[in-house]
Motif scaffolding. Structure first.
Motif, PDB file in Angstrom:
ATOM      1  N   THR A  60       6.629  10.275  -8.523  1.00 16.14           N
ATOM      2  CA  THR A  60       5.947   9.993  -7.538  1.00 16.14           C
ATOM      3  C   THR A  60       6.520   8.644  -6.910  1.00 16.14           C
ATOM      4  O   THR A  60       7.232   8.253  -7.639  1.00 16.14           O
ATOM      5  CB  THR A  60       4.406   9.884  -7.487  1.00 16.14           C
ATOM      6  OG1 THR A  60       4.235   8.613  -8.276  1.00 16.14           O
ATOM      7  CG2 THR A  60       4.057  11.099  -8.492  1.00 16.14           C
ATOM      8  N   LEU A  61       5.968   8.049  -5.961  1.00 10.58           N
ATOM      9  CA  LEU A  61       6.420   6.832  -5.304  1.00 10.58           C
ATOM     10  C   LEU A  61       5.467   5.623  -5.763  1.00 10.58           C
ATOM     11  O   LEU A  61       5.651   4.533  -5.163  1.00 10.58           O
ATOM     12  CB  LEU A  61       6.327   6.993  -3.721  1.00 10.58           C
ATOM     13  CG  LEU A  61       7.442   7.893  -3.035  1.00 10.58           C
ATOM     14  CD1 LEU A  61       7.207   7.768  -1.511  1.00 10.58           C
ATOM     15  CD2 LEU A  61       8.821   7.860  -3.480  1.00 10.58           C
ATOM     16  N   ASN A  62       4.559   5.827  -6.439  1.00  9.02           N
ATOM     17  CA  ASN A  62       3.702   4.827  -6.978  1.00  9.02           C
ATOM     18  C   ASN A  62       4.286   3.564  -7.452  1.00  9.02           C
ATOM     19  O   ASN A  62       3.922   2.446  -7.102  1.00  9.02           O
ATOM     20  CB  ASN A  62       2.785   5.082  -8.154  1.00  9.02           C
ATOM     21  CG  ASN A  62       1.864   6.237  -7.689  1.00  9.02           C
ATOM     22  OD1 ASN A  62       1.300   6.253  -6.657  1.00  9.02           O
ATOM     23  ND2 ASN A  62       1.175   7.213  -8.655  1.00  9.02           N
ATOM     24  N   SER A  63       5.568   3.562  -8.152  1.00  5.23           N
ATOM     25  CA  SER A  63       6.067   2.418  -8.687  1.00  5.23           C
ATOM     26  C   SER A  63       7.093   1.832  -7.591  1.00  5.23           C
ATOM     27  O   SER A  63       7.680   0.596  -7.948  1.00  5.23           O
ATOM     28  CB  SER A  63       6.776   2.677 -10.013  1.00  5.23           C
ATOM     29  OG  SER A  63       7.768   3.578  -9.773  1.00  5.23           O
ATOM     30  N   VAL A  64       7.182   2.421  -6.607  1.00  4.74           N
ATOM     31  CA  VAL A  64       8.400   1.799  -5.635  1.00  4.74           C
ATOM     32  C   VAL A  64       7.588   1.630  -4.066  1.00  4.74           C
ATOM     33  O   VAL A  64       8.429   1.596  -3.290  1.00  4.74           O
ATOM     34  CB  VAL A  64       9.415   2.642  -5.382  1.00  4.74           C
ATOM     35  CG1 VAL A  64      10.380   2.566  -6.683  1.00  4.74           C
ATOM     36  CG2 VAL A  64       9.320   3.973  -5.116  1.00  4.74           C
ATOM     37  N   GLY A  65       6.215   1.199  -4.019  1.00  5.71           N
ATOM     38  CA  GLY A  65       5.773   0.874  -3.102  1.00  5.71           C
ATOM     39  C   GLY A  65       4.808   2.144  -2.307  1.00  5.71           C
ATOM     40  O   GLY A  65       4.216   1.872  -1.342  1.00  5.71           O
ATOM     41  N   GLY A  66       4.686   3.297  -2.904  1.00  5.32           N
ATOM     42  CA  GLY A  66       3.968   4.636  -2.244  1.00  5.32           C
ATOM     43  C   GLY A  66       4.424   4.720  -0.907  1.00  5.32           C
ATOM     44  O   GLY A  66       5.751   4.855  -0.953  1.00  5.32           O
ATOM     45  N   ARG A  67       3.752   4.894  -0.080  1.00  2.98           N
ATOM     46  CA  ARG A  67       4.183   5.513   1.372  1.00  2.98           C
ATOM     47  C   ARG A  67       4.690   4.451   2.137  1.00  2.98           C
ATOM     48  O   ARG A  67       5.133   4.716   3.260  1.00  2.98           O
ATOM     49  CB  ARG A  67       2.717   6.165   2.226  1.00  2.98           C
ATOM     50  CG  ARG A  67       2.517   7.252   1.503  1.00  2.98           C
ATOM     51  CD  ARG A  67       1.468   8.082   2.108  1.00  2.98           C
ATOM     52  NE  ARG A  67       1.079   9.347   1.461  1.00  2.98           N
ATOM     53  CZ  ARG A  67       0.259  10.387   2.182  1.00  2.98           C
ATOM     54  NH1 ARG A  67      -0.478   9.954   3.400  1.00  2.98           N
ATOM     55  NH2 ARG A  67      -0.103  11.477   1.389  1.00  2.98           N
ATOM     56  N   ALA A  68       4.379   3.312   1.647  1.00  6.73           N
ATOM     57  CA  ALA A  68       5.140   2.168   2.264  1.00  6.73           C
ATOM     58  C   ALA A  68       6.529   1.885   1.858  1.00  6.73           C
ATOM     59  O   ALA A  68       7.308   0.870   2.204  1.00  6.73           O
ATOM     60  CB  ALA A  68       4.399   0.675   2.049  1.00  6.73           C
ATOM     61  N   VAL A 104      -6.052  -7.981  10.630  1.00  6.97           N
ATOM     62  CA  VAL A 104      -5.589  -8.936   9.648  1.00  6.97           C
ATOM     63  C   VAL A 104      -4.393  -8.430   8.968  1.00  6.97           C
ATOM     64  O   VAL A 104      -4.302  -7.178   8.806  1.00  6.97           O
ATOM     65  CB  VAL A 104      -6.613  -9.023   8.345  1.00  6.97           C
ATOM     66  CG1 VAL A 104      -6.495 -10.125   7.474  1.00  6.97           C
ATOM     67  CG2 VAL A 104      -8.158  -9.365   9.189  1.00  6.97           C
ATOM     68  N   GLU A 105      -3.371  -9.414   8.764  1.00  4.75           N
ATOM     69  CA  GLU A 105      -2.430  -8.993   8.235  1.00  4.75           C
ATOM     70  C   GLU A 105      -2.190  -8.802   6.660  1.00  4.75           C
ATOM     71  O   GLU A 105      -2.848  -9.591   5.824  1.00  4.75           O
ATOM     72  CB  GLU A 105      -1.018 -10.011   8.445  1.00  4.75           C
ATOM     73  CG  GLU A 105       0.430  -9.541   7.992  1.00  4.75           C
ATOM     74  CD  GLU A 105       1.381 -10.295   8.437  1.00  4.75           C
ATOM     75  OE1 GLU A 105       1.787 -11.026   7.806  1.00  4.75           O
ATOM     76  OE2 GLU A 105       1.709 -10.225   9.658  1.00  4.75           O
ATOM     77  N   ARG A 106      -1.890  -7.735   6.198  1.00  5.03           N
ATOM     78  CA  ARG A 106      -1.863  -7.566   4.534  1.00  5.03           C
ATOM     79  C   ARG A 106      -0.774  -7.083   4.096  1.00  5.03           C
ATOM     80  O   ARG A 106       0.248  -6.494   4.963  1.00  5.03           O
ATOM     81  CB  ARG A 106      -2.982  -6.306   4.389  1.00  5.03           C
ATOM     82  CG  ARG A 106      -4.460  -6.763   4.842  1.00  5.03           C
ATOM     83  CD  ARG A 106      -5.217  -7.495   3.780  1.00  5.03           C
ATOM     84  NE  ARG A 106      -5.293  -7.038   2.442  1.00  5.03           N
ATOM     85  CZ  ARG A 106      -6.334  -5.962   1.979  1.00  5.03           C
ATOM     86  NH1 ARG A 106      -7.214  -5.749   2.920  1.00  5.03           N
ATOM     87  NH2 ARG A 106      -6.147  -5.464   0.792  1.00  5.03           N
ATOM     88  N   ARG A 107      -0.539  -7.018   2.821  1.00  6.02           N
ATOM     89  CA  ARG A 107       0.818  -6.559   2.248  1.00  6.02           C
ATOM     90  C   ARG A 107       0.398  -5.304   1.649  1.00  6.02           C
ATOM     91  O   ARG A 107      -0.749  -4.884   1.080  1.00  6.02           O
ATOM     92  CB  ARG A 107       1.221  -7.425   1.232  1.00  6.02           C
ATOM     93  CG  ARG A 107       1.711  -8.591   2.038  1.00  6.02           C
ATOM     94  CD  ARG A 107       3.021  -8.691   2.536  1.00  6.02           C
ATOM     95  NE  ARG A 107       3.443  -9.982   3.018  1.00  6.02           N
ATOM     96  CZ  ARG A 107       4.568  -9.995   3.561  1.00  6.02           C
ATOM     97  NH1 ARG A 107       5.505  -9.043   3.878  1.00  6.02           N
ATOM     98  NH2 ARG A 107       4.967 -11.098   4.145  1.00  6.02           N
ATOM     99  N   SER A 108       1.553  -4.185   1.733  1.00  8.34           N
ATOM    100  CA  SER A 108       1.319  -2.943   1.195  1.00  8.34           C
ATOM    101  C   SER A 108       0.584  -2.764  -0.045  1.00  8.34           C
ATOM    102  O   SER A 108      -0.245  -1.968  -0.444  1.00  8.34           O
ATOM    103  CB  SER A 108       2.393  -2.089   1.445  1.00  8.34           C
ATOM    104  OG  SER A 108       3.465  -2.650   0.440  1.00  8.34           O
TER     105      SER A 108
END
Length: 223
Positions: free
Chosen positions: A145-153, A193-197
């Motif tokens: 899965t992509l969980n450890s590399v930023g997910g869908r971002a 609001v600006e957020r980080r992934s």
């Protein structure tokens, strides 16, 4: 500079120089012809060796029957990355695009892909995409899965950094790339609001499954 530190000699500079830098040293007056010829030949040999390794550049589809040759056997000479995917899985598309980018950038890295259920019967979609990394004939690392590399971002640079921490490739990146910023609209105020992934709840909550050689049946063992 430390008072006891001596500047490198011309010969020391030449020993660490590439072809263009050797030319510059010659222009600057290093006239030991035998020495320069020796190191020029050495650098040319290194360049030829590097070119011989950089023979991939694209992600290739493989079939079940080719796994041993294309993965286990090939990993005796270089790192081989195997992407298990399904075309209908959105995150597999993100992984595929990132691997296309890395394949073109790191041409000494062999990257292949195969549909998950063609490789391992009943491989669960919830564990896609899966990336298995082989070296010296067997699986060394895995990314499920992509969980450890930023997910869908996830971006190609995020995967590049992750692989560099596993010593699968060498990168010029000096630190982990910051997560991308995005805009969220406050439902109460209407303000954006600006957020980080990484600030999204659940980005890192899920635990990635761990596969061993037995789980990949004969493919991980080269049988």
């Amino acid at each position: 500079r430390h008072p006891n530190t001596q500047p490198p000699t011309a010969h020391e500079l030449a020993a660490a120089a590439d072809i263009d830098e050797l030319d510059e040293l010659e222009d600057d007056g290093l006239d030991d012809e035998a020495f320069m010829a020796e190191y020029r030949d050495k650098r040319l040999a290194q360049m030829r060796e590097q070119v011989s390794k950089e023979k991939y550049g694209t992600v290739e589809e493989i079939v079940k029957a080719d796994w041993t040759r294309e993965v286990n056997d090939a990993s005796q000479e270089c790192w081989v990355l195997v992407h298990l995917y399904q075309t209908y899985a959105e995150e597999c598309g993100l992984m595929g695009a990132a691997l296309d980018t890395l394949a073109a950038k790191f041409r000494a890295l062999k990257i292949v892909k195969i549909k998950s259920t063609a490789a391992v019967e009943n491989f669960p979609d919830k564990n896609l995409p899966a990336l298995f990394m082989y070296h010296e004939g067997s699986m060394q690392h895995q990314l499920v899965t992509l969980n450890s590399v930023g997910g869908r971002a996830m971006r190609p640079v995020d995967l590049e950094w992750h692989l560099s921490t596993l010593h699968v490739l060498s990168t010029h990146l000096e630190m982990k790339p910051p997560p991308p910023a995005f805009k969220l609209q406050n439902a109460n105020t209407g303000r954006r609001v600006e957020r980080r992934s990484g600030e999204l709840a659940g980005d890192d909550d899920a635990e990635d499954p761990e596969y061993g050689d037995d789980d990949l049946e004969e493919y991980a063992n080269g049988a």
